[in-house]
Design a protein around this motif. Structure first.
Motif, PDB file in Angstrom:
ATOM      1  N   ASP A 241       1.502  13.018  -9.157  1.00 37.72           N
ATOM      2  CA  ASP A 241       1.063  14.389  -8.920  1.00 37.72           C
ATOM      3  C   ASP A 241       2.201  15.396  -9.126  1.00 37.72           C
ATOM      4  OD1 ASP A 241      -1.453  13.477  -8.316  1.00 37.72           O
ATOM      5  OD2 ASP A 241      -1.103  13.469  -6.145  1.00 37.72           O
ATOM      6  N   GLN A 242       3.426  14.960  -8.925  1.00 37.63           N
ATOM      7  CA  GLN A 242       4.577  15.849  -9.003  1.00 37.63           C
ATOM      8  C   GLN A 242       5.447  15.598 -10.238  1.00 37.63           C
ATOM      9  OE1 GLN A 242       4.961  18.353  -6.902  1.00 37.63           O
ATOM     10  NE2 GLN A 242       3.128  17.709  -5.808  1.00 37.63           N
ATOM     11  N   TYR A 243       4.851  15.107 -11.321  1.00 40.98           N
ATOM     12  CA  TYR A 243       5.643  14.739 -12.502  1.00 40.98           C
ATOM     13  C   TYR A 243       6.346  15.936 -13.127  1.00 40.98           C
ATOM     14  CZ  TYR A 243       1.879  16.565 -15.407  1.00 40.98           C
ATOM     15  OH  TYR A 243       0.975  17.374 -16.003  1.00 40.98           O
ATOM     16  N   LEU A 244       5.734  17.118 -13.075  1.00 43.56           N
ATOM     17  CA  LEU A 244       6.370  18.286 -13.672  1.00 43.56           C
ATOM     18  C   LEU A 244       7.626  18.674 -12.901  1.00 43.56           C
ATOM     19  CD1 LEU A 244       6.034  20.159 -16.025  1.00 43.56           C
ATOM     20  CD2 LEU A 244       4.699  21.667 -14.573  1.00 43.56           C
ATOM     21  N   LEU A 245       7.567  18.595 -11.594  1.00 43.52           N
ATOM     22  CA  LEU A 245       8.748  18.882 -10.779  1.00 43.52           C
ATOM     23  C   LEU A 245       9.859  17.879 -11.065  1.00 43.52           C
ATOM     24  CD1 LEU A 245      10.048  20.549  -8.497  1.00 43.52           C
ATOM     25  CD2 LEU A 245       9.063  18.889  -6.903  1.00 43.52           C
ATOM     26  N   ILE A 246       9.504  16.629 -11.251  1.00 42.25           N
ATOM     27  CA  ILE A 246      10.505  15.598 -11.559  1.00 42.25           C
ATOM     28  C   ILE A 246      11.158  15.879 -12.908  1.00 42.25           C
ATOM     29  CG2 ILE A 246      10.797  13.142 -12.067  1.00 42.25           C
ATOM     30  CD1 ILE A 246       8.539  12.647  -9.993  1.00 42.25           C
ATOM     31  N   ILE A 247      10.365  16.280 -13.893  1.00 42.58           N
ATOM     32  CA  ILE A 247      10.922  16.597 -15.209  1.00 42.58           C
ATOM     33  C   ILE A 247      11.841  17.814 -15.125  1.00 42.58           C
ATOM     34  CG2 ILE A 247      10.320  17.432 -17.523  1.00 42.58           C
ATOM     35  CD1 ILE A 247       7.882  15.617 -17.392  1.00 42.58           C
ATOM     36  N   ILE A 248      11.465  18.809 -14.340  1.00 37.33           N
ATOM     37  CA  ILE A 248      12.313  19.995 -14.178  1.00 37.33           C
ATOM     38  C   ILE A 248      13.648  19.607 -13.553  1.00 37.33           C
ATOM     39  CG2 ILE A 248      12.554  22.164 -12.893  1.00 37.33           C
ATOM     40  CD1 ILE A 248       9.516  22.520 -13.216  1.00 37.33           C
ATOM     41  N   ILE A 249      13.612  18.826 -12.512  1.00 33.74           N
ATOM     42  CA  ILE A 249      14.852  18.424 -11.839  1.00 33.74           C
ATOM     43  C   ILE A 249      15.719  17.583 -12.765  1.00 33.74           C
ATOM     44  CG2 ILE A 249      15.772  17.019  -9.945  1.00 33.74           C
ATOM     45  CD1 ILE A 249      13.374  18.035  -8.276  1.00 33.74           C
ATOM     46  N   LEU A 250      15.095  16.661 -13.499  1.00 34.59           N
ATOM     47  CA  LEU A 250      15.870  15.827 -14.421  1.00 34.59           C
ATOM     48  C   LEU A 250      16.442  16.627 -15.588  1.00 34.59           C
ATOM     49  CD1 LEU A 250      13.782  12.534 -14.582  1.00 34.59           C
ATOM     50  CD2 LEU A 250      15.950  12.938 -13.415  1.00 34.59           C
ATOM     51  N   SER A 251      15.783  17.703 -15.982  1.00 33.44           N
ATOM     52  CA  SER A 251      16.317  18.509 -17.083  1.00 33.44           C
ATOM     53  C   SER A 251      17.388  19.478 -16.611  1.00 33.44           C
ATOM     54  CB  SER A 251      15.199  19.263 -17.791  1.00 33.44           C
ATOM     55  OG  SER A 251      14.705  20.298 -16.976  1.00 33.44           O
ATOM     56  N   LEU A 252      17.456  19.735 -15.313  1.00 31.52           N
ATOM     57  CA  LEU A 252      18.490  20.641 -14.801  1.00 31.52           C
ATOM     58  C   LEU A 252      19.888  20.039 -14.899  1.00 31.52           C
ATOM     59  CD1 LEU A 252      16.934  22.302 -11.646  1.00 31.52           C
ATOM     60  CD2 LEU A 252      17.545  23.384 -13.797  1.00 31.52           C
ATOM     61  N   ILE A 253      19.995  18.755 -14.708  1.00 33.15           N
ATOM     62  CA  ILE A 253      21.306  18.104 -14.715  1.00 33.15           C
ATOM     63  C   ILE A 253      21.993  18.255 -16.076  1.00 33.15           C
ATOM     64  CG2 ILE A 253      22.526  15.907 -14.413  1.00 33.15           C
ATOM     65  CD1 ILE A 253      20.226  15.196 -12.407  1.00 33.15           C
ATOM     66  N   PRO A 254      21.356  17.889 -17.196  1.00 35.73           N
ATOM     67  CA  PRO A 254      22.016  18.094 -18.484  1.00 35.73           C
ATOM     68  C   PRO A 254      22.173  19.568 -18.857  1.00 35.73           C
ATOM     69  CG  PRO A 254      20.231  16.527 -18.703  1.00 35.73           C
ATOM     70  CD  PRO A 254      20.145  17.108 -17.343  1.00 35.73           C
ATOM     71  N   THR A 255      21.264  20.421 -18.384  1.00 35.13           N
ATOM     72  CA  THR A 255      21.394  21.846 -18.676  1.00 35.13           C
ATOM     73  C   THR A 255      22.614  22.430 -17.984  1.00 35.13           C
ATOM     74  OG1 THR A 255      18.992  22.009 -18.902  1.00 35.13           O
ATOM     75  CG2 THR A 255      20.192  24.052 -18.579  1.00 35.13           C
ATOM     76  N   ILE A 256      22.843  22.038 -16.754  1.00 29.51           N
ATOM     77  CA  ILE A 256      24.047  22.496 -16.040  1.00 29.51           C
ATOM     78  C   ILE A 256      25.292  21.967 -16.739  1.00 29.51           C
ATOM     79  CG2 ILE A 256      25.319  22.253 -13.860  1.00 29.51           C
ATOM     80  CD1 ILE A 256      22.576  22.347 -12.453  1.00 29.51           C
TER      81      ILE A 256
ATOM     82  N   ASN B 192       0.822  -1.198   0.000  1.00 28.80           N
ATOM     83  CA  ASN B 192       0.000   0.000   0.000  1.00 28.80           C
ATOM     84  C   ASN B 192       0.863   1.258   0.000  1.00 28.80           C
ATOM     85  OD1 ASN B 192      -2.262   1.559   0.001  1.00 28.80           O
ATOM     86  ND2 ASN B 192      -2.668   1.336   2.184  1.00 28.80           N
ATOM     87  N   ASP B 193       2.012   1.209   0.699  1.00 27.20           N
ATOM     88  CA  ASP B 193       2.906   2.357   0.744  1.00 27.20           C
ATOM     89  C   ASP B 193       3.487   2.655  -0.636  1.00 27.20           C
ATOM     90  OD1 ASP B 193       2.461   2.636   3.440  1.00 27.20           O
ATOM     91  OD2 ASP B 193       4.206   1.411   3.998  1.00 27.20           O
ATOM     92  N   ILE B 194       3.751   1.628  -1.402  1.00 25.96           N
ATOM     93  CA  ILE B 194       4.313   1.810  -2.744  1.00 25.96           C
ATOM     94  C   ILE B 194       3.290   2.482  -3.655  1.00 25.96           C
ATOM     95  CG2 ILE B 194       5.187   0.603  -4.774  1.00 25.96           C
ATOM     96  CD1 ILE B 194       6.391  -1.448  -2.863  1.00 25.96           C
ATOM     97  N   THR B 195       2.043   2.090  -3.575  1.00 20.37           N
ATOM     98  CA  THR B 195       1.017   2.715  -4.415  1.00 20.37           C
ATOM     99  C   THR B 195       0.797   4.174  -4.023  1.00 20.37           C
ATOM    100  OG1 THR B 195      -0.726   1.875  -2.977  1.00 20.37           O
ATOM    101  CG2 THR B 195      -0.174   0.568  -4.924  1.00 20.37           C
ATOM    102  N   ILE B 196       0.897   4.475  -2.741  1.00 22.30           N
ATOM    103  CA  ILE B 196       0.780   5.869  -2.281  1.00 22.30           C
ATOM    104  C   ILE B 196       1.946   6.687  -2.835  1.00 22.30           C
ATOM    105  CG2 ILE B 196       0.859   7.384  -0.262  1.00 22.30           C
ATOM    106  CD1 ILE B 196      -0.665   5.181   1.255  1.00 22.30           C
ATOM    107  N   LEU B 197       3.150   6.116  -2.795  1.00 23.84           N
ATOM    108  CA  LEU B 197       4.327   6.803  -3.321  1.00 23.84           C
ATOM    109  C   LEU B 197       4.196   7.043  -4.820  1.00 23.84           C
ATOM    110  CD1 LEU B 197       7.205   7.879  -2.781  1.00 23.84           C
ATOM    111  CD2 LEU B 197       8.009   5.588  -3.330  1.00 23.84           C
ATOM    112  N   ILE B 198       3.714   6.079  -5.552  1.00 23.66           N
ATOM    113  CA  ILE B 198       3.534   6.222  -6.995  1.00 23.66           C
ATOM    114  C   ILE B 198       2.484   7.291  -7.298  1.00 23.66           C
ATOM    115  CG2 ILE B 198       2.697   5.042  -9.067  1.00 23.66           C
ATOM    116  CD1 ILE B 198       4.104   2.525  -8.021  1.00 23.66           C
ATOM    117  N   ASP B 199       1.419   7.338  -6.535  1.00 22.02           N
ATOM    118  CA  ASP B 199       0.392   8.368  -6.721  1.00 22.02           C
ATOM    119  C   ASP B 199       0.945   9.762  -6.442  1.00 22.02           C
ATOM    120  OD1 ASP B 199      -1.553   6.568  -7.486  1.00 22.02           O
ATOM    121  OD2 ASP B 199      -2.357   6.338  -5.445  1.00 22.02           O
ATOM    122  N   GLN B 200       1.794   9.883  -5.436  1.00 25.79           N
ATOM    123  CA  GLN B 200       2.407  11.173  -5.139  1.00 25.79           C
ATOM    124  C   GLN B 200       3.370  11.592  -6.245  1.00 25.79           C
ATOM    125  OE1 GLN B 200       4.137  10.570  -1.280  1.00 25.79           O
ATOM    126  NE2 GLN B 200       2.221  11.023  -0.207  1.00 25.79           N
ATOM    127  N   LEU B 201       4.098  10.640  -6.807  1.00 25.48           N
ATOM    128  CA  LEU B 201       4.995  10.954  -7.915  1.00 25.48           C
ATOM    129  C   LEU B 201       4.223  11.370  -9.160  1.00 25.48           C
ATOM    130  CD1 LEU B 201       7.747   8.206  -7.591  1.00 25.48           C
ATOM    131  CD2 LEU B 201       7.934  10.632  -7.060  1.00 25.48           C
TER     132      LEU B 201
END
Length: 104
Positions: free
Chosen positions: A13-28, A2-11
């Motif tokens: 919801d925050q997919y745009l933040l994850i994409i921003i963070i992942l795009s910062l690494i190659p941009t830097i 159940n904890d894993i499904t809650i974590l996946i649901d939270q991720l």
């Protein structure tokens, strides 16, 4: 389990933040590379990478507009698609510079 499904649901919801963070690494990396490489080789790599990224960005924007014409997307979702295209283009730029740096 159940904890894993809650974590996946939270991720989800925050997919745009994850994409921003992942795009910062190659941009830097791209910014660091352009400051470090001032010779002909570095100019060739950055020029080629920006050409490819510009084409990728235009293709992504075109795909968003085509998608919008077939299914009427709400403004909030349309804005999100444009932002995702922009951040993926930044990711593509850094990745292209990294690959071209290894190639040349």
């Amino acid at each position: 389990m159940n904890d894993i499904t809650i974590l996946i649901d939270q991720l989800k919801d925050q997919y745009l933040l994850i994409i921003i963070i992942l795009s910062l690494i190659p941009t830097i990396y791209a910014i660091n590379f352009s400051n470090r490489e001032d010779d002909e080789r570095g100019e060739k790599i950055t020029s080629k990478a920006y050409q490819m990224t510009y084409f990728f960005f235009l293709a992504a924007i075109f795909a968003v507009f085509i998608y919008n014409s077939f299914s009427n997307v709400a403004f909030k979702n349309f804005r999100t698609l444009i932002m995702i295209s922009l951040f993926l283009s930044n990711f593509f730029l850094g990745s292209t510079i990294f690959i071209l740096n290894k190639k040349y």
